[in-house]
Every structure is written in C-alpha cells, then in structure tokens.
Enzyme design. Structure first.
Site, mmCIF file in Angstrom:
data_model
loop_
_atom_site.group_PDB
_atom_site.id
_atom_site.type_symbol
_atom_site.label_atom_id
_atom_site.label_comp_id
_atom_site.label_asym_id
_atom_site.label_seq_id
_atom_site.Cartn_x
_atom_site.Cartn_y
_atom_site.Cartn_z
ATOM 1 N N SER A 191 58.523 36.578 86.367
ATOM 2 C CA SER A 191 58.793 38.015 86.483
ATOM 3 C C SER A 191 60.156 38.312 87.109
ATOM 4 O O SER A 191 60.401 39.423 87.566
ATOM 5 C CB SER A 191 57.689 38.685 87.314
ATOM 6 N N CYS A 192 61.041 37.360 87.097
ATOM 7 C CA CYS A 192 62.326 37.465 87.787
ATOM 8 C C CYS A 192 63.432 37.994 86.854
ATOM 9 O O CYS A 192 63.816 37.325 85.897
ATOM 10 C CB CYS A 192 62.689 36.091 88.331
ATOM 11 N N ALA A 193 63.938 39.188 87.166
ATOM 12 C CA ALA A 193 65.005 39.788 86.349
ATOM 13 C C ALA A 193 66.289 38.971 86.431
ATOM 14 O O ALA A 193 66.993 38.804 85.426
ATOM 15 C CB ALA A 193 65.261 41.220 86.800
#
Length: 130
Positions: free
Chosen positions: A9-11
């Site tokens: 979930s890391c942009a």
C-alpha cells in the site's frame, strides 16, 4: 541488479517502481509483508546504512508507535527479531545493489542506480564554463 523491498500500500514504492521501469533499470521486487526479511538480510541492510537504524526504521509508523520501544537501546538480536516480526517497522521503499542503498522515493537518489550509458541522457546537463 537492484533489490527493491516494498510494501503493497506504499505510494512511494509505486513511484519508485514506475521510475525504474521508465528508465529501464532492472530490479527484483520483494513485498516484505508477504515475504519478510530474514536475519542475514536485515544485517546486510544495517551494514549498508550510514546512519544505522535511523535510516531504515520508520519511527513515525503506527507499528513503531504501538510497540512503544526504544530502538536505540535494543541489542542487535532483539532489533532483528522485532523487524522480522513487524516488517512495517522498515521505511519503504528500500532499494540497493552491491554499492548503493536508497531508502524512500527520491529521484535524484534513484539516479545512482542508472547504468552509466543512461546517466548522460537523463541527468541535467551542467552549464559549461564561460
């Protein structure tokens, strides 16, 4: 070859991955939640840092806050066990090869992974002396 540790979930991980693909830099990605690091991999990361745990541990993360631990006071074995149990303690992304370590998304930092032949066309030209 670059090793790329990421979180799903890391942009910043998505940005770094997109940048590497755009510039045709080969890498191997590893989701550290589904495939956590082992002891030797964590030791290798720590050896590559210039600032030690400060460089790779996310003290602002919810996990770190919930654990309420003082990383600086932990011995190495306890720290490694903690990271193995809670991979979200690590900042993301973490990219490295045999010479360089890059933590977080930073395009200037990612440029160090470019093959020499690509650096000239991507990096801005410096002004010529007059």
């Amino acid at each position: 070859m670059i090793t790329f540790y990421s979180l799903p979930s890391c942009a910043s991980c998505r940005k770094s991955k997109k940048w590497l693909m755009k510039h045709e830099v080969p890498f191997t990605e590893r989701n550290i939640l589904s495939d956590p690091l082992n002891e030797s991999e964590i030791k290798h990361l720590l050896k590559m840092t210039t600032d030690g745990t400060e460089e790779i541990i996310s003290t602002k993360s919810k996990v770190y806050q919930a654990l309420n631990v003082d990383i600086e006071q932990m011995n190495l074995n306890n720290l490694i066990s903690l990271i193995m149990e809670y991979p979200k303690l690590l900042k993301a992304p973490i990219l490295f090869d045999e010479r360089y370590l890059q933590v977080g998304h930073n395009e200037e930092g990612l440029c160090k992974f470019l093959p020499r032949r690509n650096k000239k066309r991507i990096l801005p030209l410096q002004a010529l002396p007059q």
